[in-house]
Design a protein around this motif. Structure first.
Motif, PDB file in Angstrom:
ATOM      1  N   ASP A  28      37.794  22.661  40.340  1.00  0.00           N
ATOM      2  CA  ASP A  28      38.572  23.200  39.226  1.00  0.00           C
ATOM      3  C   ASP A  28      37.978  24.507  38.726  1.00  0.00           C
ATOM      4  N   ALA A  29      36.675  24.638  38.849  1.00  0.00           N
ATOM      5  CA  ALA A  29      35.977  25.882  38.510  1.00  0.00           C
ATOM      6  C   ALA A  29      35.043  26.221  39.663  1.00  0.00           C
ATOM      7  N   VAL A  30      35.028  27.492  40.038  1.00  0.00           N
ATOM      8  CA  VAL A  30      34.195  27.942  41.152  1.00  0.00           C
ATOM      9  C   VAL A  30      33.230  29.011  40.642  1.00  0.00           C
ATOM     10  N   PHE A  31      31.931  28.756  40.808  1.00  0.00           N
ATOM     11  CA  PHE A  31      30.900  29.724  40.434  1.00  0.00           C
ATOM     12  C   PHE A  31      30.464  30.485  41.671  1.00  0.00           C
ATOM     13  N   ILE A  44      37.368  31.082  37.960  1.00  0.00           N
ATOM     14  CA  ILE A  44      36.399  31.712  38.853  1.00  0.00           C
ATOM     15  C   ILE A  44      35.337  32.353  37.961  1.00  0.00           C
ATOM     16  N   CYS A  45      34.088  32.003  38.183  1.00  0.00           N
ATOM     17  CA  CYS A  45      33.013  32.410  37.282  1.00  0.00           C
ATOM     18  C   CYS A  45      31.856  33.047  38.046  1.00  0.00           C
ATOM     19  N   HIS A  46      31.135  33.905  37.360  1.00  0.00           N
ATOM     20  CA  HIS A  46      29.877  34.417  37.903  1.00  0.00           C
ATOM     21  C   HIS A  46      28.833  34.415  36.794  1.00  0.00           C
ATOM     22  N   CYS A  47      27.577  34.683  37.164  1.00  0.00           N
ATOM     23  CA  CYS A  47      26.471  34.594  36.205  1.00  0.00           C
ATOM     24  C   CYS A  47      25.734  35.911  36.031  1.00  0.00           C
ATOM     25  N   SER A  48      26.365  37.004  36.409  1.00  0.00           N
ATOM     26  CA  SER A  48      25.730  38.308  36.243  1.00  0.00           C
ATOM     27  C   SER A  48      25.713  38.707  34.783  1.00  0.00           C
ATOM     28  N   ALA A  84      25.196  41.871  33.869  1.00  0.00           N
ATOM     29  CA  ALA A  84      25.641  43.258  33.760  1.00  0.00           C
ATOM     30  C   ALA A  84      27.119  43.462  34.064  1.00  0.00           C
ATOM     31  N   MET A  85      27.729  42.590  34.874  1.00  0.00           N
ATOM     32  CA  MET A  85      29.123  42.756  35.281  1.00  0.00           C
ATOM     33  C   MET A  85      30.056  41.963  34.384  1.00  0.00           C
ATOM     34  N   SER A  86      31.207  42.545  34.090  1.00  0.00           N
ATOM     35  CA  SER A  86      32.234  41.808  33.361  1.00  0.00           C
ATOM     36  C   SER A  86      33.022  40.955  34.344  1.00  0.00           C
ATOM     37  N   ALA A  87      33.773  40.004  33.811  1.00  0.00           N
ATOM     38  CA  ALA A  87      34.610  39.169  34.667  1.00  0.00           C
ATOM     39  C   ALA A  87      35.689  40.008  35.345  1.00  0.00           C
ATOM     40  N   ALA A  88      36.291  40.940  34.604  1.00  0.00           N
ATOM     41  CA  ALA A  88      37.351  41.771  35.172  1.00  0.00           C
ATOM     42  C   ALA A  88      36.821  42.691  36.263  1.00  0.00           C
ATOM     43  N   GLU A  89      35.599  43.185  36.092  1.00  0.00           N
ATOM     44  CA  GLU A  89      34.990  44.052  37.101  1.00  0.00           C
ATOM     45  C   GLU A  89      34.721  43.285  38.385  1.00  0.00           C
ATOM     46  N   ALA A  90      34.263  42.054  38.238  1.00  0.00           N
ATOM     47  CA  ALA A  90      33.923  41.254  39.415  1.00  0.00           C
ATOM     48  C   ALA A  90      35.148  40.669  40.101  1.00  0.00           C
ATOM     49  N   PHE A  91      36.162  40.325  39.291  1.00  0.00           N
ATOM     50  CA  PHE A  91      37.334  39.615  39.820  1.00  0.00           C
ATOM     51  C   PHE A  91      38.617  40.366  39.464  1.00  0.00           C
ATOM     52  N   PRO A  92      38.867  41.506  40.084  1.00  0.00           N
ATOM     53  CA  PRO A  92      40.043  42.308  39.714  1.00  0.00           C
ATOM     54  C   PRO A  92      41.357  41.571  39.998  1.00  0.00           C
ATOM     55  N   ASN A  93      42.306  41.760  39.077  1.00  0.00           N
ATOM     56  CA  ASN A  93      43.677  41.233  39.221  1.00  0.00           C
ATOM     57  C   ASN A  93      43.743  39.713  39.294  1.00  0.00           C
ATOM     58  N   ILE A  94      42.753  39.036  38.757  1.00  0.00           N
ATOM     59  CA  ILE A  94      42.722  37.581  38.925  1.00  0.00           C
ATOM     60  C   ILE A  94      43.889  36.887  38.231  1.00  0.00           C
ATOM     61  N   GLU A 122      46.905  37.725  38.248  1.00  0.00           N
ATOM     62  CA  GLU A 122      48.056  37.745  39.148  1.00  0.00           C
ATOM     63  C   GLU A 122      48.100  36.506  40.046  1.00  0.00           C
ATOM     64  N   TYR A 123      46.955  35.866  40.209  1.00  0.00           N
ATOM     65  CA  TYR A 123      46.885  34.685  41.082  1.00  0.00           C
ATOM     66  C   TYR A 123      46.919  33.385  40.284  1.00  0.00           C
ATOM     67  N   GLY A 124      47.202  33.491  38.980  1.00  0.00           N
ATOM     68  CA  GLY A 124      47.302  32.295  38.153  1.00  0.00           C
ATOM     69  C   GLY A 124      45.967  31.665  37.806  1.00  0.00           C
ATOM     70  N   ALA A 125      44.911  32.451  37.870  1.00  0.00           N
ATOM     71  CA  ALA A 125      43.571  31.936  37.592  1.00  0.00           C
ATOM     72  C   ALA A 125      42.976  32.644  36.387  1.00  0.00           C
ATOM     73  N   LYS A 126      41.907  32.078  35.841  1.00  0.00           N
ATOM     74  CA  LYS A 126      41.149  32.691  34.761  1.00  0.00           C
ATOM     75  C   LYS A 126      39.732  32.958  35.240  1.00  0.00           C
ATOM     76  N   ALA A 127      39.034  33.822  34.508  1.00  0.00           N
ATOM     77  CA  ALA A 127      37.690  34.205  34.948  1.00  0.00           C
ATOM     78  C   ALA A 127      36.737  34.270  33.771  1.00  0.00           C
ATOM     79  N   ALA A 128      35.461  34.116  34.070  1.00  0.00           N
ATOM     80  CA  ALA A 128      34.419  34.231  33.045  1.00  0.00           C
ATOM     81  C   ALA A 128      33.117  34.677  33.674  1.00  0.00           C
ATOM     82  N   SER A 129      32.342  35.405  32.889  1.00  0.00           N
ATOM     83  CA  SER A 129      30.936  35.639  33.236  1.00  0.00           C
ATOM     84  C   SER A 129      30.120  34.789  32.277  1.00  0.00           C
ATOM     85  N   ILE A 130      29.226  33.982  32.834  1.00  0.00           N
ATOM     86  CA  ILE A 130      28.452  33.015  32.053  1.00  0.00           C
ATOM     87  C   ILE A 130      26.979  33.276  32.342  1.00  0.00           C
TER      88      ILE A 130
END
Length: 282
Positions: free
Chosen positions: A63-66, A91-95, A97-107, A109-117
């Motif tokens: 359900d969530a992918v890091f 879809i998540c990352h742990c950086s 320095a990077m924002s979620a939008a920078e790491a996961f562009p156009n997310i 559009e695919y019906g997903a949400k993103a976070a940097s944690i």
């Protein structure tokens, strides 16, 4: 949001540590995929989860992918994933320095949400660091930040939601408090070695000094905790320090940090005249 299954692409120190910490706190870990199958197998065994043979299979069963890969590989890894599997997932990352939008562009559009944690914690061991993550402060950014704030708060972690435009400044703050401190201790150790100490002896001698000072800093704040020749406006001693510090970089470090200390000392002692100290340090 109740996230049922969390998967990790990347099985390094961060993937190991977060997976184990989540599992220890009742979250379900689907498993791991990594280009290094042995690392993914070890992480899966460590967290009581599954080894996945492909990233596609892991995404489909999570359900969530890091994406716990090196920062430089986060966007590249994201771009290789099949976007048709993203719908309804996070879809998540742990950086830091990077924002979620920078790491996961156009997310979106695919019906997903993103976070940097990002945990404000030095994850230095893939099998031991998770034990201390209960003490970590987490900064969260992205369009599912509120979900992760609730999850981590329920686990007892203090959290703060930050905006994407301040991520670089935020990460610089973290680096100063963590990485740059390593440089300052290295500088101090080298100076003691020039006085005849071994490296081990220098660290042993500095530990009570540094640890006591750090405790004081976090008890009363850095300005109130400040002591030493700059705070005392002892220009003569600072001159001696500058004279005995060899090496251009070493001198730059001493002068630059001492200039910051002078700013703090002026705030603490507004009646004092630090003009001579400021001229010396320029």
């Amino acid at each position: 949001m109740n996230i049922m299954r969390i998967g990790f692409i990347g099985a390094g120190k961060v993937g190991f540590s977060l997976g184990k910490y989540f599992a220890e706190n009742g979250l379900e870990i689907s498993g791991y995929y990594s280009r290094s199958e042995s690392s993914a197998r070890e992480a899966a065994a460590f967290t009581g989860s599954e080894l996945f043979a492909s990233a596609e299979k892991l995404v489909s069963e999570s359900d969530a992918v890091f994406l716990t890969v090196p920062d430089s590989a986060i966007k590249e890894t994201y771009n290789t994933l099949p976007k048709n599997l993203f719908y309804g997932r996070q879809i998540c990352h742990c950086s830091g320095a990077m924002s979620a939008a920078e790491a996961f562009p156009n997310i979106a559009e695919y019906g997903a949400k993103a976070a940097s944690i990002h945990p404000l914690f030095p994850i230095s061991s893939k099998t031991e660091s998770y034990k201390e993550l209960s003490n970590a402060f987490f900064c969260i950014e992205g369009d599912c930040a509120a979900d992760w704030t609730a999850i981590l708060s329920d686990m007892g972690n203090p959290t703060r939601i930050i905006t994407s435009d301040i991520k670089s400044r935020y990460h610089a703050a973290c680096s100063v408090a963590s990485n740059l401190v390593c440089g300052l201790i290295a500088e101090s150790t080298e100076l003691l070695e020039q006085c005849g100490f071994t490296a081990d002896e220098a660290l042993s001698a500095l530990e009570p000094l540094a640890m006591s000072n750090m405790k004081r800093i976090f008890a009363v704040g850095p300005t109130a905790a400040l002591t030493g020749p700059v705070e005392r406006n002892d220009v003569s001693t600072v001159k001696k320090h500058i004279a005995c510090i060899s090496g251009k970089n070493d001198s730059v470090i001493y002068r630059a940090v001492s200039e910051k200390l002078t700013e703090m000392a002026k705030e603490r002692h507004p009646q004092a005249d630090y003009t001579e100290m400021e001229k010396l340090l320029r």
